[in-house]
Write a protein that holds these residues in place. Structure first.
Motif, PDB file in Angstrom:
ATOM      1  N   THR A 117      22.693   1.387   1.715  1.00  0.00           N
ATOM      2  CA  THR A 117      21.905   2.463   1.126  1.00  0.00           C
ATOM      3  C   THR A 117      22.853   3.610   0.812  1.00  0.00           C
ATOM      4  O   THR A 117      23.658   3.992   1.646  1.00  0.00           O
ATOM      5  CB  THR A 117      20.816   2.951   2.090  1.00  0.00           C
ATOM      6  N   THR A 118      22.770   4.134  -0.406  1.00  0.00           N
ATOM      7  CA  THR A 118      23.580   5.283  -0.794  1.00  0.00           C
ATOM      8  C   THR A 118      22.667   6.347  -1.376  1.00  0.00           C
ATOM      9  O   THR A 118      21.588   6.047  -1.885  1.00  0.00           O
ATOM     10  CB  THR A 118      24.650   4.895  -1.835  1.00  0.00           C
ATOM     11  N   THR A 119      23.104   7.600  -1.283  1.00  0.00           N
ATOM     12  CA  THR A 119      22.324   8.698  -1.855  1.00  0.00           C
ATOM     13  C   THR A 119      23.191   9.516  -2.785  1.00  0.00           C
ATOM     14  O   THR A 119      24.412   9.642  -2.578  1.00  0.00           O
ATOM     15  CB  THR A 119      21.732   9.610  -0.757  1.00  0.00           C
ATOM     16  N   MET A 138      17.433  14.302  -5.302  1.00  0.00           N
ATOM     17  CA  MET A 138      18.031  13.232  -4.498  1.00  0.00           C
ATOM     18  C   MET A 138      17.584  11.855  -4.986  1.00  0.00           C
ATOM     19  O   MET A 138      16.412  11.640  -5.273  1.00  0.00           O
ATOM     20  CB  MET A 138      17.665  13.392  -3.024  1.00  0.00           C
ATOM     21  N   ARG A 171      17.984   7.828  -3.794  1.00  0.00           N
ATOM     22  CA  ARG A 171      18.392   6.868  -2.761  1.00  0.00           C
ATOM     23  C   ARG A 171      18.375   5.488  -3.387  1.00  0.00           C
ATOM     24  O   ARG A 171      17.390   5.086  -4.008  1.00  0.00           O
ATOM     25  CB  ARG A 171      17.444   6.907  -1.570  1.00  0.00           C
ATOM     26  N   ASP A 178      18.993   1.438  -2.604  1.00  0.00           N
ATOM     27  CA  ASP A 178      19.173   0.316  -1.686  1.00  0.00           C
ATOM     28  C   ASP A 178      19.666  -0.866  -2.509  1.00  0.00           C
ATOM     29  O   ASP A 178      19.196  -1.087  -3.635  1.00  0.00           O
ATOM     30  CB  ASP A 178      17.858  -0.070  -1.012  1.00  0.00           C
TER      31      ASP A 178
END
Length: 68
Positions: A3-5, A41, A43, A45
């Motif tokens: 997971t990156t944001t 933001m 996110r 996955d």
């Protein structure tokens, strides 16, 4: 599952959110994209690591930029 944001700048409406979500979803390996309009933001996955360059290119295609 990685997971990156990211923070995306320039989004002002639901259409903006939809465009960013659609373009990022096209990246191979992406399983879910969550975009928050108020904070910018995003996110992501994925089943495999996704490069920042891939995300930046998808966001650019949607007409926005990743905040630096």
């Amino acid at each position: 599952m990685p997971t990156t944001t990211y923070t995306v700048t320039g989004m002002t409406c639901g259409h903006c959110v939809s465009s960013v979500k659609t373009e990022i979803s096209k990246i191979n390996g992406v399983t879910e994209v969550d975009v928050d309009l108020s904070s910018g933001m995003v996110r992501v996955d994925s089943t495999t690591p996704i490069t920042d360059a891939d995300i930046a290119a998808a966001v650019d295609e949607a007409g926005y930029e990743i905040a630096s």
